[in-house]
Scaffold this active site. Sequence first.
Site, PDB file in Angstrom:
ATOM      1  N   LYS A  73      28.964  -1.331  61.169  1.00 44.87           N
ATOM      2  CA  LYS A  73      29.106  -1.370  59.704  1.00 44.87           C
ATOM      3  C   LYS A  73      30.125  -2.420  59.317  1.00 44.87           C
ATOM      4  CE  LYS A  73      29.961   1.747  55.767  1.00 44.87           C
ATOM      5  NZ  LYS A  73      30.359   3.140  55.385  1.00 44.87           N
ATOM      6  N   SER A 131      27.303   5.557  52.285  1.00 41.92           N
ATOM      7  CA  SER A 131      27.444   4.108  52.188  1.00 41.92           C
ATOM      8  C   SER A 131      27.004   3.347  53.447  1.00 41.92           C
ATOM      9  CB  SER A 131      28.916   3.759  51.902  1.00 41.92           C
ATOM     10  OG  SER A 131      29.732   4.141  52.979  1.00 41.92           O
ATOM     11  N   SER A 156      29.226   9.461  54.222  1.00 45.50           N
ATOM     12  CA  SER A 156      28.635   8.127  54.370  1.00 45.50           C
ATOM     13  C   SER A 156      27.990   7.831  55.720  1.00 45.50           C
ATOM     14  CB  SER A 156      29.687   7.054  54.070  1.00 45.50           C
ATOM     15  OG  SER A 156      29.911   6.986  52.684  1.00 45.50           O
TER      16      SER A 156
END
Lengths: 96, 495, 490
Positions: free
Chosen positions: C78, C153, C177
């Site tokens: 990420k 997210s 997330s």
Amino acid sequence: MSLSRDDVAGVAKLAKLQFSSEEIDQLTDQLGRIVSFVDQLNQVDTEGVDTMAHPLDVESVVREDQLADSLDRADALKNAPNQDGEFFLVPPVMAK
Amino acid sequence: MSESAASSYQMIVGLEVHVQLATQSKLFCGCATKFGAPPNTQVCPVCLGQPGALPVMNKEAVRLAIQTGLALNCEIASFTKWDRKNYFYPDLPKGYQISQFDEPICGPGYLDFDDPESPGEQLRVRLIRAHLEEDAGKSMHDEEAGKADSRIDLNRTGTPLLEIVSEPDLRSAAAARAYLTELRLLLTYLGVSDCNMQEGSLRADANVNLHIEKGGEIVATPIVEVKNLNSFRAVERALDYEGQRQWDDWQRTGQTIKDAPKRTFGWDDARGVTVLQREKEDSADYRYFPDPDLVPLRISSEQLANVRDSLGESPRAIRERLQTAHDLKPYDAEVIVGQGKGVVEYFDQVVASGGSAKRASSWVHQEVLRVLNDGNLEIKDVPVSPKQLAELISAIDAGDLDTSKGKEVFQFWLENPGKSVEDAKEALGIKSVDKGELESLCRELLAENEKVVNQFKDGNTKALGALIGAAKKKNPNADPRMVRDLCQQIIENEI
Amino acid sequence: MNILELSATEIASKIAAREISSREVTAFFLERIDTLDSKVVAFTSRNTLALQQAEEADRKIQAGELSGPLAGVPVAIKDVLCTAEMPTTCGSQMLKDFTAPYSATAVRKILDAGMVVLGKTNMDEFAMGGSTETSVFGATHNPWDLNRTAGGSSGGSAAALAAGMAPIAIGSDTGGSVRQPAAFCGVCGLKPTYGRVSRFGLVAFASSLDQVGCFAHHSSDLAATLQVIAGFDNRDSTSVNAEVSDYSASLGDSLLALKVGIIREHLESEALDPEVRAAVAKAQDCLKGLGAEIIEVELPHTNYSVPAYYVVAPCEASGNLSRYEGVHYGFRQLGGPEDPPLEGMIAASRSEGFGAEVKRRIMLGTFALSEGYSDAYYKKALRVRRLIAQDYQEAFEKVDVLLGPTTPTAPYELGEKVGDPVQMYLGDLFTVGANLAGLPGLSVPAGMNAAGLPLAVQLQGPAMGEAKLLRVAHQLQRAGLFVPQVASVA
Ligand SMILES: [Mg+2]
Ligand SMILES: [Zn+2]
């Protein structure tokens, strides 16, 4: 509670954010709805309940007073929007 | 400050002092704290506030804070925590300063010091708190502000500071200066900071206003915070100036503390004036909250005990010791203590090696301090050891040297370290005269000066003084004091 | 061999056995990224050195210098974890051109384990969101239905796995997330105990809630990945100094007499979609079949967890994002001629550099901390937070793990909730509790709904209870609750 346009403008000043007057209107509405949503918290009796800033109860984490390597200045400055190889450069604090 | 003004208002002052703690590394990272490195060379992701970097607290900074707190008679918190003070400034790379808000490491305390206005009297400043925080970086602004970009150096960012906040207990610029002087002396004795004001290791901000008597009641002028006081002289000048400024301001506007908010002024040392920086209205709302990147700190009683044991003797305690144990005059004790730990230790060693305290004190004042100042040396660099000075003092007490000869010896030692008293006398051709020799010399003198003898017999003890010169002519090494004593004995025995 | 049918640990053992090289595996996934990512938008940048690093891994493995259950296996990271060799953008204009001068501890551990980074994955700007729609690189699309959200997210990491563009992915979880996008994309997602994985180098959203997590198709791969990234870090004061247990060792242990708590408030929530409720029931039966004991428990303050979260997280965020002021790094925009030059630059940089949702949360947090409101909002939320943590504590005195939904619904359409923050926030109803209490949570796929969209259930455990969660997930998978599959992107 409900938020006024002035409240929102004041908060924006604190947060160093600029908004158009349309944006302020929109934020006043959206933040207002969020704030009244979180106002539910007032339904909870928290008399005598301690605040919980940390999820763990770890205490007194310290390091010895020992030197570690610093960055090369070039690496320290490499992401700066403006720099002269020695210093970070910013627009003057006060205009003249 | 004009007389009229002086008599018509009372200045009320509280000081906020930021002290840089003497650690190797910064408060939350391993970067060096040394002064004077090239810009932005003592920085890392942590003190640069790089995304993702995290602080870890420096054990030693905590110890130094506790040590200072104890020496300032503060309550030390058993539980303390870190808070974020949020404000935007280019030399504050995270957009917040890691500080302590509602649970500072040191609680209320106090510091006593001599009243500069009435010697021998003590003043006490109560301390509200002392808390740890990280320093910000340095912004260098264009001389003609606004022309060119400002330059930011973050070497200082994250350096450990202890902020010591006093109650508004000070009543004059001189008192403020005296408090700061005593505070700096204490901190240097503790070794918690080098207190170098030029390098910013000790910085003072003052909160000032006036209490003015008007129609039998006291009116207070608006509070002003005066910043950028980076020398003792600046503190005294700035406060005197600000007191006068507020007095004039009040006479002109009549504004009281109720009419105007707290404002911030900066001291312009060159122009010798205080300059308005900002009104409190547009000063920030700091939105303090506990820093979630740092955990709270618990201070155990044994931790406290350990630090307490390492405190050592305070300047105040030493002053008392010098006056009581060695009965030095307050002034003499003050001079020695004011010179710092090293000189005190030097003095103590002279006395321990057999030098009488009173002579030791005057030798330190005159000769040793002269050497220190002339060559601006550290006490450890003085070529004459305490033991040597002790020998010299004893020799003088024993009478085989007079003070002026003693000074010659001392001077000789400066150029020839490690020599003995004998070596020095040898080299300087100083012969101590033995008693028999001196007695016959005195009998000669008395025989040659009947007039003086009679004057003495008539009770004019000073008369003998006239003989000293003659004695010196006969033998340059004759100790005047011994000549006088001996002559006196001879005459008295005859009677 | 079809690499997509292999688990990450199987890939590693085949590399070790020289049946295939790390370079071949890496090339395979890079090629899938090239062909598919224009549709999915899971990546913000590719690692241009990936193949060289794979070759280096092959060399070391063959020289016996490198071994381990994931040696040579590619991974997607990420774009919120700092990487010295690649940009770290957090999906924001603010950091679009930012390359960190150091690598996060978790990233270092991944590289030390001989894993090969494929690239950085897309996310909601600064990890603030549940749909990966607020990224400056555009929205990530759900591989199961490109018109729908991949969740957020960490949407890019979850979508990369679902589309078969990576075998393992790393994410971060502040309010769900990792778990929520895992649920929406039909993969496993683990949010470890707060402090189990170092946060050093994880760009902060809300420091007391953030935790690095991981994604995989197989819960056994989650175990192997957690093994790599977990552990104490003396550069993170909030990292836990405790032994890291062997997460793979106990995966097969029987669930006989294991006490599984069913969260009443979660199942009774009217926000819960019937198909999701059914998935939980299916998992519950499955566990019963494996010998577990099902017990109903209560988390009485459940409905206050979202309000508490949406005060605490924005407050911390408002401070954490103050560093983006156009001075030392990141986006700079000069102010207008009438503004004071410095102040104007800072405000303009922040206003242009941040997107709407980030600014909204900064505003919310700034307000909740400001003079006069901090007690009513920030402190109040922290008291409620303690009550929520106590609910969990009491629950875990009765049971070993909790079973419930991960999300109220299956993935919704892109754009559906953009205009309505509160609706968006309510999607976190079942996940924020674990963050507020600092506990581990794991989302496990539980089949598809009628529309062919992934459904999932959530397992939550006591602090440091990861091994238990992984074991239960592994057994659910073996018992057939879900068969790992890659979406065919069309
Ligand atoms: Mg301060
Ligand atoms: Zn540093």
